[in-house]
Motif scaffolding. Structure first.
Motif, mmCIF file in Angstrom:
data_model
loop_
_atom_site.group_PDB
_atom_site.id
_atom_site.type_symbol
_atom_site.label_atom_id
_atom_site.label_comp_id
_atom_site.label_asym_id
_atom_site.label_seq_id
_atom_site.Cartn_x
_atom_site.Cartn_y
_atom_site.Cartn_z
ATOM 1 N N PHE A 152 2.895 7.858 -5.332
ATOM 2 C CA PHE A 152 3.022 6.999 -3.969
ATOM 3 C C PHE A 152 1.713 7.562 -3.111
ATOM 4 C CE2 PHE A 152 7.469 8.780 -5.092
ATOM 5 C CZ PHE A 152 8.041 7.608 -4.645
ATOM 6 N N ALA A 153 1.383 6.500 -2.440
ATOM 7 C CA ALA A 153 0.017 6.555 -1.641
ATOM 8 C C ALA A 153 0.183 7.367 -0.474
ATOM 9 C CB ALA A 153 -0.071 4.960 -1.030
ATOM 10 N N ASP A 154 1.523 7.847 -0.190
ATOM 11 C CA ASP A 154 1.532 8.850 0.923
ATOM 12 C C ASP A 154 1.276 10.224 0.664
ATOM 13 O OD1 ASP A 154 3.764 9.236 -0.374
ATOM 14 O OD2 ASP A 154 5.160 8.747 1.600
ATOM 15 N N GLY A 155 0.937 10.744 -0.556
ATOM 16 C CA GLY A 155 0.562 11.858 -1.112
ATOM 17 C C GLY A 155 1.884 12.669 -1.269
ATOM 18 N N ARG A 156 3.091 12.282 -1.260
ATOM 19 C CA ARG A 156 4.028 13.275 -1.409
ATOM 20 C C ARG A 156 4.256 13.742 -3.051
ATOM 21 N NH1 ARG A 156 8.841 8.788 -1.252
ATOM 22 N NH2 ARG A 156 7.303 7.639 0.200
ATOM 23 N N LYS A 157 4.520 14.876 -3.199
ATOM 24 C CA LYS A 157 4.633 15.572 -4.437
ATOM 25 C C LYS A 157 5.943 15.070 -5.075
ATOM 26 C CE LYS A 157 4.850 20.165 -6.461
ATOM 27 N NZ LYS A 157 4.963 21.680 -6.170
ATOM 28 N N VAL A 158 5.710 14.771 -6.343
ATOM 29 C CA VAL A 158 7.038 14.317 -7.198
ATOM 30 C C VAL A 158 7.469 15.129 -8.162
ATOM 31 C CG1 VAL A 158 7.302 12.503 -9.005
ATOM 32 C CG2 VAL A 158 5.982 11.943 -7.239
ATOM 33 N N THR A 159 8.882 15.670 -7.917
ATOM 34 C CA THR A 159 9.251 16.620 -8.693
ATOM 35 C C THR A 159 9.869 16.248 -10.076
ATOM 36 O OG1 THR A 159 11.431 16.661 -7.449
ATOM 37 C CG2 THR A 159 9.606 17.955 -6.605
ATOM 38 N N SER A 197 0.801 -1.188 0.075
ATOM 39 C CA SER A 197 -0.031 -0.004 0.064
ATOM 40 C C SER A 197 0.889 1.269 -0.117
ATOM 41 C CB SER A 197 -0.948 0.116 1.236
ATOM 42 O OG SER A 197 -1.886 -1.120 1.128
ATOM 43 N N THR A 198 2.061 1.223 -0.603
ATOM 44 C CA THR A 198 2.829 2.385 -0.757
ATOM 45 C C THR A 198 2.737 3.082 -2.199
ATOM 46 O OG1 THR A 198 4.821 0.949 -1.251
ATOM 47 C CG2 THR A 198 4.459 1.398 1.070
ATOM 48 N N SER A 199 2.328 2.328 -2.989
ATOM 49 C CA SER A 199 2.099 2.992 -4.191
ATOM 50 C C SER A 199 0.850 2.647 -4.800
ATOM 51 C CB SER A 199 3.075 2.369 -5.425
ATOM 52 O OG SER A 199 2.760 1.006 -5.684
ATOM 53 N N VAL A 200 0.138 3.693 -5.672
ATOM 54 C CA VAL A 200 -1.148 3.483 -6.262
ATOM 55 C C VAL A 200 -0.927 3.647 -7.766
ATOM 56 C CG1 VAL A 200 -2.488 4.111 -4.566
ATOM 57 C CG2 VAL A 200 -1.546 6.036 -5.575
ATOM 58 N N LYS A 256 -11.844 8.574 -2.798
ATOM 59 C CA LYS A 256 -11.915 8.919 -1.359
ATOM 60 C C LYS A 256 -11.988 7.656 -0.383
ATOM 61 C CE LYS A 256 -14.385 13.418 -2.025
ATOM 62 N NZ LYS A 256 -15.630 14.190 -1.730
ATOM 63 N N GLY A 257 -11.374 7.603 0.706
ATOM 64 C CA GLY A 257 -11.510 6.585 1.740
ATOM 65 C C GLY A 257 -10.699 5.503 1.254
ATOM 66 N N THR A 258 -9.719 5.808 0.160
ATOM 67 C CA THR A 258 -8.915 4.592 -0.150
ATOM 68 C C THR A 258 -7.244 4.971 0.074
ATOM 69 O OG1 THR A 258 -8.754 5.270 -2.663
ATOM 70 C CG2 THR A 258 -10.618 4.073 -1.665
ATOM 71 N N ALA A 259 -6.320 4.344 -0.268
ATOM 72 C CA ALA A 259 -5.190 4.618 -0.320
ATOM 73 C C ALA A 259 -4.674 5.669 -1.417
ATOM 74 C CB ALA A 259 -3.947 3.169 -0.512
ATOM 75 N N ALA A 260 -5.689 5.772 -2.268
ATOM 76 C CA ALA A 260 -5.340 6.846 -3.702
ATOM 77 C C ALA A 260 -5.996 8.036 -3.240
ATOM 78 C CB ALA A 260 -5.590 6.208 -4.653
ATOM 79 N N ALA A 261 -6.388 8.431 -1.867
ATOM 80 C CA ALA A 261 -7.373 9.436 -1.844
ATOM 81 C C ALA A 261 -6.376 10.749 -1.981
ATOM 82 C CB ALA A 261 -7.905 9.450 -0.170
ATOM 83 N N GLY A 262 -5.184 10.617 -1.733
ATOM 84 C CA GLY A 262 -4.348 11.948 -1.832
ATOM 85 C C GLY A 262 -3.311 11.826 -2.994
ATOM 86 N N PHE A 263 -4.280 11.028 -4.239
ATOM 87 C CA PHE A 263 -3.207 10.888 -5.479
ATOM 88 C C PHE A 263 -3.851 12.027 -6.369
ATOM 89 C CE2 PHE A 263 -2.279 7.553 -9.048
ATOM 90 C CZ PHE A 263 -1.334 8.256 -9.295
ATOM 91 N N GLY A 264 -3.112 13.190 -6.380
ATOM 92 C CA GLY A 264 -3.408 14.253 -7.205
ATOM 93 C C GLY A 264 -2.634 14.496 -8.271
ATOM 94 N N ASP A 265 -2.684 15.613 -8.940
ATOM 95 C CA ASP A 265 -1.814 15.979 -10.154
ATOM 96 C C ASP A 265 -0.232 15.856 -9.584
ATOM 97 O OD1 ASP A 265 -4.149 15.869 -11.815
ATOM 98 O OD2 ASP A 265 -4.287 18.193 -12.075
ATOM 99 N N ASP A 266 -0.204 16.548 -8.736
ATOM 100 C CA ASP A 266 1.091 16.867 -8.201
ATOM 101 C C ASP A 266 2.072 15.431 -7.870
ATOM 102 O OD1 ASP A 266 1.139 19.641 -8.893
ATOM 103 O OD2 ASP A 266 0.730 20.070 -6.418
ATOM 104 N N GLN A 267 1.093 14.379 -7.535
ATOM 105 C CA GLN A 267 1.649 13.286 -6.948
ATOM 106 C C GLN A 267 2.018 12.137 -8.343
ATOM 107 O OE1 GLN A 267 -1.140 14.823 -5.290
ATOM 108 N NE2 GLN A 267 0.691 15.495 -4.049
ATOM 109 N N ARG A 268 1.590 12.709 -9.554
ATOM 110 C CA ARG A 268 1.798 11.545 -10.577
ATOM 111 C C ARG A 268 3.561 11.623 -10.889
ATOM 112 N NH1 ARG A 268 -1.785 14.662 -14.868
ATOM 113 N NH2 ARG A 268 -0.839 16.505 -13.845
#
Length: 275
Positions: free
Chosen positions: A219-226, A142-145, A186-198
Motif C-alpha cells: 500500500f502506498a500509504d505505508g500501512r503495515k501488512v500482517t 496512487s494507492t498501491s506500489v 524518496k519523494g515518491t508514492a513508494a517512499a514509505g514502502f519498507g519491509d513491513d509494508q510488503r
C-alpha cells in the motif's frame, strides 16, 4: 511460530559485486509503443511458459548465445524499453477490472547487496549476481506500489535449472520469509514502502536465460501488512486476504508478466542484431 530454517543449497556460491555502476540510459524512441503494452491477449501466456517471442523457430539461438546476450540486455536496452513509463493491464485487476500502472522510480543498476533479505539472498546465492536492476510502479489512484526487479545472474543453464527446481519442489516462492525487498524511492508514492509494508510478491527463476525476475507490492500509504500472501495464492478464486481483496496480488502477478514479456522481446532483438 518462527520461520523454518532454509534447507542448505545444493551448490555453493556468493553474490558477486558486479563492478561499477553503468551510466543512466537515455529514453528510447520506442517508449511510446512500449507504454501501450496490453496484457491478457495471449502474448503473456507464451512468455510465462518460457517460449521466446519472435525469431525464426527453425533456427533458434544456441543456449550459450542466449545466456551471453541476456547478460547484456540490462545495459544495452534503454531504460524506457525495459521498464516502460506506463503499463496497461486489460482485465488484470480483481473481478476482471482494467489496471493502469505508472513508473515512478528507477533504481541505479547495482550489485545485489541489500537488495534481498538475508534468507532470500542465501537461497539465490548459488546462481550468483552480475547486476540488479529495479523500478517501482504505482496504480492509477496512487494507492498501491509495486517494485519489479531483474537479477542478472552469473550462472549457466545447469545452475538456473537447479535453482528453478529447488524453488518449485520446496515452494520457496510462497514463503513469507523469502519475500523480495522493495525499492522505496524518496519523494515518491513508494517512499514509505519498507519491509513491513510488503503485501504480495512473485519470484520467477528463468531457465532459458540467467535471470531471476521478481515483484513485490504494498500500500502506498505505508500501512503495515500482517497477512502477506504470494501472488499465486492472492489471485486464486475466493481468496479473502487483504492482498487479494485490494488487488495487490494482481499487481504483483501482472507487472511480473508484463516485464517478463518485455525482457524477452528485448533479448530477442539483441540476439538478432548481434548474430
Amino acid at each position: 511460530m518462527p520461520p523454518r530454517p532454509l534447507a542448505p543449497p545444493r551448490t555453493e556460491g556468493l553474490f558477486a559485486d558486479g563492478g561499477r555502476r553503468g551510466r543512466r540510459r537515455p529514453p528510447s524512441r520506442t517508449a511510446a509503443a512500449a507504454a501501450t503494452l496490453v496484457l491478457g491477449l495471449g502474448l503473456l501466456g507464451g512468455a510465462a511458459a518460457g517460449s521466446w517471442l519472435g525469431g525464426d523457430p527453425d533456427a533458434p539461438p544456441s543456449t550459450a548465445d542466449t545466456y551471453v546476450h541476456a547478460r547484456s540486455v540490462w545495459h544495452s536496452v534503454p531504460v524506457d524499453d525495459l521498464f516502460p513509463r506506463s503499463l496497461r493491464g486489460k482485465g488484470e485487476g480483481p473481478g476482471g477490472a482494467d489496471r493502469l500502472w505508472s513508473r515512478i522510480a528507477v533504481a541505479p543498476d547495482s550489485s545485489c547487496g541489500g537488495g534481498f533479505d538475508p534468507l532470500l539472498a542465501k537461497a539465490l546465492a548459488p546462481v550468483g549476481c552480475k547486476r540488479l536492476v529495479r523500478a517501482t510502479y504505482t496504480d492509477a489512484t496512487s494507492t498501491s506500489v509495486t517494485t519489479v526487479g531483474l537479477l542478472v545472474t552469473t550462472s549457466g543453464p545447469t545452475g538456473m535449472r537447479a535453482l528453478h527446481q529447488r524453488f518449485m519442489t520446496e515452494k520457496l516462492d510462497e514463503r513469507t520469509d523469502l519475500m523480495p525487498r522493495a525499492y522505496a524511492a524518496k519523494g515518491t508514492a513508494a517512499a514509505g514502502f519498507g519491509d513491513d509494508q510488503r503485501a504480495s510478491w512473485r519470484i520467477r527463476i528463468l531457465t532459458d536465460a540467467p535471470v531471476v525476475l521478481y515483484t513485490v507490492s504494498g500500500f502506498a500509504d505505508g500501512r503495515k501488512v500482517t497477512d502477506p500472501q504470494s501472488a499465486g495464492e492472492a489471485t486464486q478464486r475466493g481468496a479473502t486476504s487483504a492482498p487479494a481483496q485490494s488487488g495487490l496480488g494482481n499487481d504483483a502477478r501482472s507487472i511480473a508478466d508484463a516485464i517478463e514479456a518485455i525482457f524477452r522481446r528485448a533479448l530477442s532483438t539483441v540476439t538478432e542484431t548481434t548474430s
